[in-house]
Design an enzyme around this catalytic site. Structure first.
Site, PDB file in Angstrom:
ATOM      1  N   ARG A  27       0.657  -1.188  -0.151  1.00 55.37           N
ATOM      2  CA  ARG A  27       0.272   0.069   0.039  1.00 55.37           C
ATOM      3  C   ARG A  27       0.622   1.194   0.174  1.00 55.37           C
ATOM      4  O   ARG A  27       0.777   2.212  -0.840  1.00 55.37           O
ATOM      5  CB  ARG A  27      -0.958  -0.031   1.214  1.00 55.37           C
ATOM      6  CG  ARG A  27      -2.102  -0.832   0.929  1.00 55.37           C
ATOM      7  CD  ARG A  27      -3.339  -0.720   1.976  1.00 55.37           C
ATOM      8  NE  ARG A  27      -2.292  -0.410   3.428  1.00 55.37           N
ATOM      9  CZ  ARG A  27      -2.885   0.527   4.288  1.00 55.37           C
ATOM     10  NH1 ARG A  27      -3.896   1.329   4.274  1.00 55.37           N
ATOM     11  NH2 ARG A  27      -2.058   0.411   5.603  1.00 55.37           N
ATOM     12  N   ASN A  45      -5.780  -2.537   1.912  1.00 52.90           N
ATOM     13  CA  ASN A  45      -6.174  -3.735   1.951  1.00 52.90           C
ATOM     14  C   ASN A  45      -7.513  -4.162   1.827  1.00 52.90           C
ATOM     15  O   ASN A  45      -8.224  -3.547   2.424  1.00 52.90           O
ATOM     16  CB  ASN A  45      -5.194  -4.383   3.053  1.00 52.90           C
ATOM     17  CG  ASN A  45      -3.803  -3.944   3.101  1.00 52.90           C
ATOM     18  OD1 ASN A  45      -3.227  -4.059   2.050  1.00 52.90           O
ATOM     19  ND2 ASN A  45      -3.038  -3.918   4.329  1.00 52.90           N
TER      20      ASN A  45
END
Length: 100
Positions: A27, A45
């Site tokens: 991320r 996520n």
């Protein structure tokens, strides 16, 4: 007027990345790359172990980001990437969103 022509030529995609992509800074890496390329959107996520993102910007730049996502950061093992057009209205920046 340039704003409307820019948004008219922008490409926006929703992306799902599969593989070893959580717990490997995917991320953060995605956000850093998207910001470097000047893209709008977000990344998060998902509880199913994938990473989801939306990228919006110049079509060639979005395509560049998709190619980067197929590799990911050094510790990631990307086994699949699905991309589909998106109509999502985005803010002016790229952001990290919480897991969903």
């Amino acid at each position: 007027m340039s704003t409307s022509s820019e948004s008219a030529s922008a490409k926006t995609v929703n992306v799902r990345v599969k593989g070893v992509v959580q717990g490997v800074f995917y991320r953060k890496w995605t956000a850093e790359n998207a910001k470097e390329l000047g893209l709008k959107g977000w990344v998060r996520n998902r509880r199913d172990g994938t990473v989801e993102a939306v990228f919006s910007g110049d079509p060639q730049v979005v395509d560049n980001m998709l190619e980067r996502c197929k590799r990911g950061p050094p510790a990631a093992v990307v086994t699949g990437l699905e991309s589909s057009p998106s109509q999502e209205i985005l803010g002016e920046a790229f952001e990290l969103k919480p897991t969903c």
